[in-house]
Enzyme design. Structure first.
Site: not given
Lengths: 180, 167
Positions: A57, A96, A123
């Protein structure tokens, strides 16, 4: 009959001494690794100073198998920082980037929304039910440094545990059969 | 002392140590680069500005972003992650940072760009404080290296203001 007992005894005593030395050497290696790990935890301020990137990701910046160095300070979380966080109820940490930050006056309490660079959506789907923001307690650290490819051993060992057992078995064999 | 096992072990340890040393030096060399990035952002249009059903303000803007980030690239740079955030203060929050647009720049040639888009991510407030709000548009960049330490910096552009009424 006495010399049989003597021979047996002498053989036993050599083996025990050698075995003990090898066990202590092994113990020293393991404990010094543990000391280094715990010191790293103190210095960087986070429970896991090093994490391996498990998903795609954050591509193309971070690929699967890369290793990230984390650091956690009292400094407030700001947008753009790459944070590693745990969602309540899941134990795999996620790496992230923070894209929205709202910090309260006075208390310093902060609401953070994150998104993976390579994902199309933020998210919110990853957080717990009813949770729309991350708070400081969820965040384990900020990524400050990076080494490519080094983490592949960890990925292989966790996805194919047989490799772990083979490695430990081989190491054990090496220790036992080495002559010094 | 001269068996294959010992030699392989010594060679491997040495190779790994040298590799780690090279990675550290590569990362250290990034400190010496001369960085002179520049950027300009214009708000071309406020597309709409409304209060959502649950009380939060939301605004949609069209932005014109010009930037030259070529000087950030060193030989140890893998990519530059650039994003534009609206930053403002409200009575409840001492700081709000809302990312409006981001891009991954993988090569130096692509780091000088001009783009006109509406905001990629929704500009939503925590509350309804956006009418007449002064805010900054900050271009942040994060340099992700091939190995080593990551750098980040920003250019703050101030003087932007949202309209006084919903439209």
């Amino acid at each position: 009959m006495g010399w049989i007992g003597e021979t047996v005894d002498s053989i036993k005593s050599i083996k025990i001494r050698q075995l003990l030395t090898q066990a202590i050497t092994l113990g020293m290696i393991v404990t010094s690794a543990l000391i280094i790990w715990k010191t790293l935890m103190c210095v960087t301020g986070t429970e896991s100073p090093v994490v391996v990137v498990l998903s795609e990701s954050m591509e193309p910046g971070f690929q699967r198998g890369d290793v990230l160095f984390l650091h956690m300070t009292k400094e407030p979380i700001r947008a753009g920082e790459i944070v590693v966080f745990n969602v309540d109820g899941r134990d795999i940490p996620i790496v992230h980037r923070a894209i929205k930050v709202h910090e309260r006056q006075n208390t310093g309490h902060v609401d953070v929304l994150t998104k993976g660079d390579n994902n199309d959506v933020d998210d919110i789907g990853l957080y717990a039910d009813g949770q729309f923001w991350l708070h400081r307690q969820h965040i384990m650290g900020r990524a400050i440094g990076f080494l490519p490819y080094v983490g592949w051993m960890t990925i292989i060992m966790s996805e194919k545990p047989i490799v772990k057992y083979i490695l430990i078995g081989a190491l054990g064999l090496l220790v036992i059969t080495s002559k010094d | 002392m001269h068996s294959f096992g010992y030699r392989a072990n010594a060679l491997l340890t040495f190779a790994i140590t040298i590799l780690a040393f090279i990675c550290a030096i590569a990362s250290f060399s990034d400190n010496f680069s001369n960085q002179t990035p520049s950027a300009q952002i214009q708000i071309l249009n406020i597309n709409w500005f409304q209060k959502q059903p649950h009380g939060n303000d939301e605004v949609s803007l069209t932005l014109n972003i010009t930037a030259d980030l070529q000087s950030l690239f060193t030989w140890n740079t893998k990519q530059v992650f650039a994003f534009v955030a609206a930053e403002y203060k409200t009575s409840k929050n001492s700081l709000n940072q809302v990312s409006l647009w981001d891009a991954i720049i993988p090569e130096k040639e692509q780091a000088k760009f001009w783009i006109q888009i509406s905001n990629k991510y929704r500009f939503i407030d925590q509350g309804h404080n956006l009418r007449g709000k002064d805010f900054n548009l900050t271009l942040h960049w994060h340099v992700m290296p091939k190995t080593g330490k990551m750098f980040a910096d920003k250019i703050v552009m101030s003087g932007y203001r949202l309209p006084n009424a919903y439209r």
